[in-house]
Motif scaffolding. Structure first.
Motif, short mmCIF file in Angstrom:
data_model
loop_
_atom_site.label_atom_id
_atom_site.label_comp_id
_atom_site.label_asym_id
_atom_site.label_seq_id
_atom_site.Cartn_x
_atom_site.Cartn_y
_atom_site.Cartn_z
N LYS A 1 -16.22 16.13 -40.39
CA LYS A 1 -17.39 15.28 -40.11
C LYS A 1 -18.56 15.69 -40.99
O LYS A 1 -18.78 16.86 -41.24
CB LYS A 1 -17.79 15.41 -38.64
N LYS A 2 -19.31 14.71 -41.44
CA LYS A 2 -20.50 14.98 -42.25
C LYS A 2 -21.68 15.22 -41.31
O LYS A 2 -21.95 14.42 -40.43
CB LYS A 2 -20.77 13.83 -43.21
N PRO A 3 -22.38 16.33 -41.49
CA PRO A 3 -23.46 16.71 -40.57
C PRO A 3 -24.75 15.92 -40.78
O PRO A 3 -25.02 15.42 -41.86
CB PRO A 3 -23.68 18.18 -40.88
N ASP A 4 -25.53 15.85 -39.71
CA ASP A 4 -26.89 15.29 -39.80
C ASP A 4 -27.87 16.39 -40.18
O ASP A 4 -28.89 16.15 -40.82
CB ASP A 4 -27.31 14.69 -38.46
N LEU A 5 -27.57 17.62 -39.73
CA LEU A 5 -28.44 18.76 -39.97
C LEU A 5 -27.58 19.98 -40.27
O LEU A 5 -26.60 20.24 -39.58
CB LEU A 5 -29.32 19.05 -38.73
N ILE A 6 -27.97 20.71 -41.28
CA ILE A 6 -27.35 22.00 -41.61
C ILE A 6 -28.43 23.05 -41.44
O ILE A 6 -29.44 23.02 -42.15
CB ILE A 6 -26.80 22.02 -43.04
N PHE A 7 -28.25 23.95 -40.47
CA PHE A 7 -29.20 25.03 -40.27
C PHE A 7 -28.56 26.28 -40.83
O PHE A 7 -27.49 26.70 -40.38
CB PHE A 7 -29.53 25.22 -38.78
N PHE A 8 -29.19 26.88 -41.82
CA PHE A 8 -28.61 28.02 -42.53
C PHE A 8 -29.57 29.18 -42.51
O PHE A 8 -30.70 29.09 -42.99
CB PHE A 8 -28.29 27.58 -43.97
N ASP A 9 -29.13 30.30 -41.91
CA ASP A 9 -29.93 31.51 -41.79
C ASP A 9 -29.07 32.68 -42.25
O ASP A 9 -28.55 33.43 -41.44
CB ASP A 9 -30.37 31.68 -40.33
N PRO A 10 -28.89 32.82 -43.58
CA PRO A 10 -28.01 33.88 -44.08
C PRO A 10 -28.67 35.25 -44.00
O PRO A 10 -29.87 35.35 -43.82
CB PRO A 10 -27.79 33.48 -45.54
#
Length: 146
Positions: free
Chosen positions: A7-16
């Protein structure tokens, strides 16, 4: 690297992890086949992030937003501010550059302060004595596909 979902996301939250900050903590979990991102050199770390940003851009909708939370990682813990170099630093400017290079356009920068209670009085005193510049906060970059 492959995208983990169909599925293609609406939001990508990235905290590396913040560059090498967590290297000691993650060392025990890392293996040769799955090294910790915190063990990467600056070049490897930037290459990993650029690859992730590009992959996420290719696997998202035209309306998807990226929320990227991080902070400058500088050699400030033992180095006076006037003697710092950017050789082993990663700053919000680098993250912005990598997002842009991968096809994301930053639309918002939101400062996220943290409590100063994270620093003990002794830490603050040492920083003052050595003239070390520290920060207590993170930056949230919001980006859309360009």
């Amino acid at each position: 690297m492959s995208w983990p979902t169909t599925k293609k996301p609406d939001l990508i939250f990235f905290d590396p992890p913040y560059f090498s900050k967590k290297e000691k903590e993650y060392r025990e979990k890392a293996t040769e086949q799955t090294p910790s991102i915190s063990s990467y050199t600056k070049e490897e770390y930037e290459r990993f992030l650029e690859g992730f940003f590009l992959l996420s851009q290719q696997n998202s909708k035209g309306t998807t937003r990226m929320a990227f939370l991080n902070a400058d990682w500088r050699d400030f813990e033992s180095t006076p501010a006037l003697k710092e170099t950017l050789d082993n630093s990663i700053t919000i400017f680098d993250y912005h550059r990598l997002l842009s290079k991968a096809g994301w356009k930053v639309t918002h920068r939101i400062e996220c302060p943290l409590s100063s209670e994270r620093l003990s009085g002794n830490q603050v005193q040492k920083m003052q004595d050595k003239r070390i510049l520290g920060t207590v906060g993170r930056t949230l970059l919001i980006a859309k596909r360009s």
